[in-house]
Design a protein around this motif. Structure first.
Motif, PDB file in Angstrom:
ATOM      1  N   GLU A  79      40.670  75.634   0.059  1.00  0.00           N
ATOM      2  CA  GLU A  79      41.174  74.966  -1.154  1.00  0.00           C
ATOM      3  C   GLU A  79      41.959  75.902  -2.060  1.00  0.00           C
ATOM      4  O   GLU A  79      42.717  75.450  -2.908  1.00  0.00           O
ATOM      5  CB  GLU A  79      39.993  74.361  -1.924  1.00  0.00           C
ATOM      6  N   ARG A  80      41.817  77.191  -1.861  1.00  0.00           N
ATOM      7  CA  ARG A  80      42.497  78.145  -2.740  1.00  0.00           C
ATOM      8  C   ARG A  80      43.808  78.660  -2.142  1.00  0.00           C
ATOM      9  O   ARG A  80      44.845  78.611  -2.792  1.00  0.00           O
ATOM     10  CB  ARG A  80      41.553  79.306  -3.048  1.00  0.00           C
ATOM     11  N   CYS A  81      43.778  79.146  -0.880  1.00  0.00           N
ATOM     12  CA  CYS A  81      44.985  79.741  -0.283  1.00  0.00           C
ATOM     13  C   CYS A  81      45.765  78.755   0.598  1.00  0.00           C
ATOM     14  O   CYS A  81      46.908  79.008   0.945  1.00  0.00           O
ATOM     15  CB  CYS A  81      44.643  80.998   0.505  1.00  0.00           C
ATOM     16  N   GLY A  82      45.137  77.633   0.985  1.00  0.00           N
ATOM     17  CA  GLY A  82      45.819  76.618   1.782  1.00  0.00           C
ATOM     18  C   GLY A  82      45.893  76.915   3.263  1.00  0.00           C
ATOM     19  O   GLY A  82      46.493  76.157   4.012  1.00  0.00           O
ATOM     20  N   GLU A  83      45.287  78.018   3.714  1.00  0.00           N
ATOM     21  CA  GLU A  83      45.301  78.333   5.144  1.00  0.00           C
ATOM     22  C   GLU A  83      44.085  77.716   5.817  1.00  0.00           C
ATOM     23  O   GLU A  83      43.100  77.376   5.159  1.00  0.00           O
ATOM     24  CB  GLU A  83      45.346  79.853   5.331  1.00  0.00           C
ATOM     25  N   TYR A  84      44.188  77.574   7.152  1.00  0.00           N
ATOM     26  CA  TYR A  84      43.117  76.919   7.912  1.00  0.00           C
ATOM     27  C   TYR A  84      42.183  77.949   8.556  1.00  0.00           C
ATOM     28  O   TYR A  84      42.637  78.944   9.105  1.00  0.00           O
ATOM     29  CB  TYR A  84      43.709  76.007   8.994  1.00  0.00           C
ATOM     30  N   PHE A  85      40.876  77.642   8.470  1.00  0.00           N
ATOM     31  CA  PHE A  85      39.822  78.485   9.029  1.00  0.00           C
ATOM     32  C   PHE A  85      38.823  77.604   9.743  1.00  0.00           C
ATOM     33  O   PHE A  85      38.704  76.410   9.442  1.00  0.00           O
ATOM     34  CB  PHE A  85      39.097  79.254   7.909  1.00  0.00           C
ATOM     35  N   ASN A  86      38.057  78.204  10.653  1.00  0.00           N
ATOM     36  CA  ASN A  86      36.966  77.484  11.288  1.00  0.00           C
ATOM     37  C   ASN A  86      36.039  76.990  10.188  1.00  0.00           C
ATOM     38  O   ASN A  86      35.718  77.743   9.253  1.00  0.00           O
ATOM     39  CB  ASN A  86      36.224  78.408  12.264  1.00  0.00           C
ATOM     40  N   THR A  87      35.622  75.738  10.285  1.00  0.00           N
ATOM     41  CA  THR A  87      34.805  75.152   9.207  1.00  0.00           C
ATOM     42  C   THR A  87      33.516  75.939   8.983  1.00  0.00           C
ATOM     43  O   THR A  87      33.011  75.976   7.857  1.00  0.00           O
ATOM     44  CB  THR A  87      34.466  73.674   9.505  1.00  0.00           C
ATOM     45  N   ASN A  90      31.837  76.360   0.349  1.00  0.00           N
ATOM     46  CA  ASN A  90      32.294  75.554  -0.793  1.00  0.00           C
ATOM     47  C   ASN A  90      33.802  75.319  -0.746  1.00  0.00           C
ATOM     48  O   ASN A  90      34.491  75.367  -1.765  1.00  0.00           O
ATOM     49  CB  ASN A  90      31.900  76.205  -2.127  1.00  0.00           C
ATOM     50  N   GLY A  91      34.340  75.114   0.488  1.00  0.00           N
ATOM     51  CA  GLY A  91      35.760  74.830   0.665  1.00  0.00           C
ATOM     52  C   GLY A  91      36.660  76.043   0.594  1.00  0.00           C
ATOM     53  O   GLY A  91      37.877  75.913   0.548  1.00  0.00           O
ATOM     54  N   LEU A  92      36.067  77.257   0.575  1.00  0.00           N
ATOM     55  CA  LEU A  92      36.868  78.474   0.460  1.00  0.00           C
ATOM     56  C   LEU A  92      36.669  79.375   1.675  1.00  0.00           C
ATOM     57  O   LEU A  92      35.562  79.491   2.207  1.00  0.00           O
ATOM     58  CB  LEU A  92      36.473  79.254  -0.799  1.00  0.00           C
ATOM     59  N   CYS A  93      37.760  80.053   2.077  1.00  0.00           N
ATOM     60  CA  CYS A  93      37.680  81.034   3.158  1.00  0.00           C
ATOM     61  C   CYS A  93      36.935  82.262   2.644  1.00  0.00           C
ATOM     62  O   CYS A  93      36.738  82.414   1.431  1.00  0.00           O
ATOM     63  CB  CYS A  93      39.072  81.396   3.655  1.00  0.00           C
ATOM     64  N   PRO A  94      36.508  83.168   3.537  1.00  0.00           N
ATOM     65  CA  PRO A  94      35.747  84.338   3.087  1.00  0.00           C
ATOM     66  C   PRO A  94      36.459  85.164   2.003  1.00  0.00           C
ATOM     67  O   PRO A  94      35.831  85.559   1.013  1.00  0.00           O
ATOM     68  CB  PRO A  94      35.553  85.151   4.376  1.00  0.00           C
ATOM     69  N   ASP A  95      37.759  85.435   2.169  1.00  0.00           N
ATOM     70  CA  ASP A  95      38.482  86.230   1.163  1.00  0.00           C
ATOM     71  C   ASP A  95      38.545  85.512  -0.181  1.00  0.00           C
ATOM     72  O   ASP A  95      38.283  86.115  -1.230  1.00  0.00           O
ATOM     73  CB  ASP A  95      39.909  86.539   1.633  1.00  0.00           C
ATOM     74  N   CYS A  96      38.888  84.242  -0.166  1.00  0.00           N
ATOM     75  CA  CYS A  96      38.993  83.486  -1.423  1.00  0.00           C
ATOM     76  C   CYS A  96      37.614  83.290  -2.071  1.00  0.00           C
ATOM     77  O   CYS A  96      37.498  83.280  -3.297  1.00  0.00           O
ATOM     78  CB  CYS A  96      39.677  82.139  -1.190  1.00  0.00           C
ATOM     79  N   TYR A  97      36.575  83.166  -1.242  1.00  0.00           N
ATOM     80  CA  TYR A  97      35.218  83.026  -1.783  1.00  0.00           C
ATOM     81  C   TYR A  97      34.822  84.302  -2.518  1.00  0.00           C
ATOM     82  O   TYR A  97      34.284  84.258  -3.630  1.00  0.00           O
ATOM     83  CB  TYR A  97      34.227  82.716  -0.658  1.00  0.00           C
ATOM     84  N   ARG A  98      35.143  85.481  -1.915  1.00  0.00           N
ATOM     85  CA  ARG A  98      34.850  86.764  -2.581  1.00  0.00           C
ATOM     86  C   ARG A  98      35.641  86.884  -3.881  1.00  0.00           C
ATOM     87  O   ARG A  98      35.099  87.320  -4.906  1.00  0.00           O
ATOM     88  CB  ARG A  98      35.167  87.937  -1.657  1.00  0.00           C
ATOM     89  N   LYS A  99      36.928  86.508  -3.842  1.00  0.00           N
ATOM     90  CA  LYS A  99      37.757  86.568  -5.060  1.00  0.00           C
ATOM     91  C   LYS A  99      37.178  85.660  -6.136  1.00  0.00           C
ATOM     92  O   LYS A  99      37.132  86.023  -7.312  1.00  0.00           O
ATOM     93  CB  LYS A  99      39.206  86.165  -4.742  1.00  0.00           C
TER      94      LYS A  99
END
Length: 168
Positions: A139-147, A152-161
């Motif tokens: 939801e933050r960077c718009g890129e696709y990751f394994n679910t 909470n809808g965020l990839c690992p990097d965006c979740y840390r940020k």
């Protein structure tokens, strides 16, 4: 005229068996690689550098959905075209415009593959089906990751940020 030694049985333009000398055989007939018969050269189709009679073209050959050329069935590949239809494609088109989904292994037109972050953050190409079933958009960077990697809808990097921003 024709010499009678070493005559060969061929099928004429009417499908009748006749016998011809080597000179006539070479001059007017071609060998079908599927049914092992000689036919008038004018009735044969050149397929992948071999001659094929009309019956065998129908039974053992098909057109490539991408380039339209006729190929032997055993040299065609199952694939999905740019519209998602199941099609048969030749080797040249397979390597020029098609790729394997790196998730399920099916072959798709390159326009229908999506770049996603696979395991260990490597970029891989996946088909629509795998994208919809196994990947989600951050939801933050718009890129696709394994679910399984989204929190909470965020990839690992965006979740840390997000955590760092929340802790400031």
């Amino acid at each position: 005229g024709c010499r009678t030694e070493s005559i060969t049985g061929v099928l004429n333009e009417y499908g009748e068996r006749i016998y011809v000398c080597p000179a006539c055989l070479e001059e007017g007939y071609s060998y079908c690689c599927h049914c092992d018969e000689y036919y008038p050269a004018s009735r044969m189709t050149l397929v992948d550098n071999t001659y094929v009679c009309p019956n065998c073209v129908e039974e053992h050959c098909a057109k490539c959905a991408e380039c339209g050329e006729i190929h032997h069935n055993n040299s065609l590949h199952d694939a999905y075209d740019k519209y998602g239809n199941e099609v048969l494609i030749c080797d040249d088109c397979r390597y020029e415009s098609y790729r394997c989904c790196e998730c399920c292994g099916t072959v798709h037109h390159e326009d229908n593959l999506h770049c996603v972050h696979g395991r260990y953050n490597s970029e891989i190409n996946v088909c629509d089906n795998c994208l919809n079933n196994y990947y989600g958009e951050c939801e933050r960077c718009g890129e696709y990751f394994n679910t399984a990697e989204l929190t909470n809808g965020l990839c690992p990097d965006c979740y840390r940020k997000q955590e760092d921003e929340d802790n400031e």
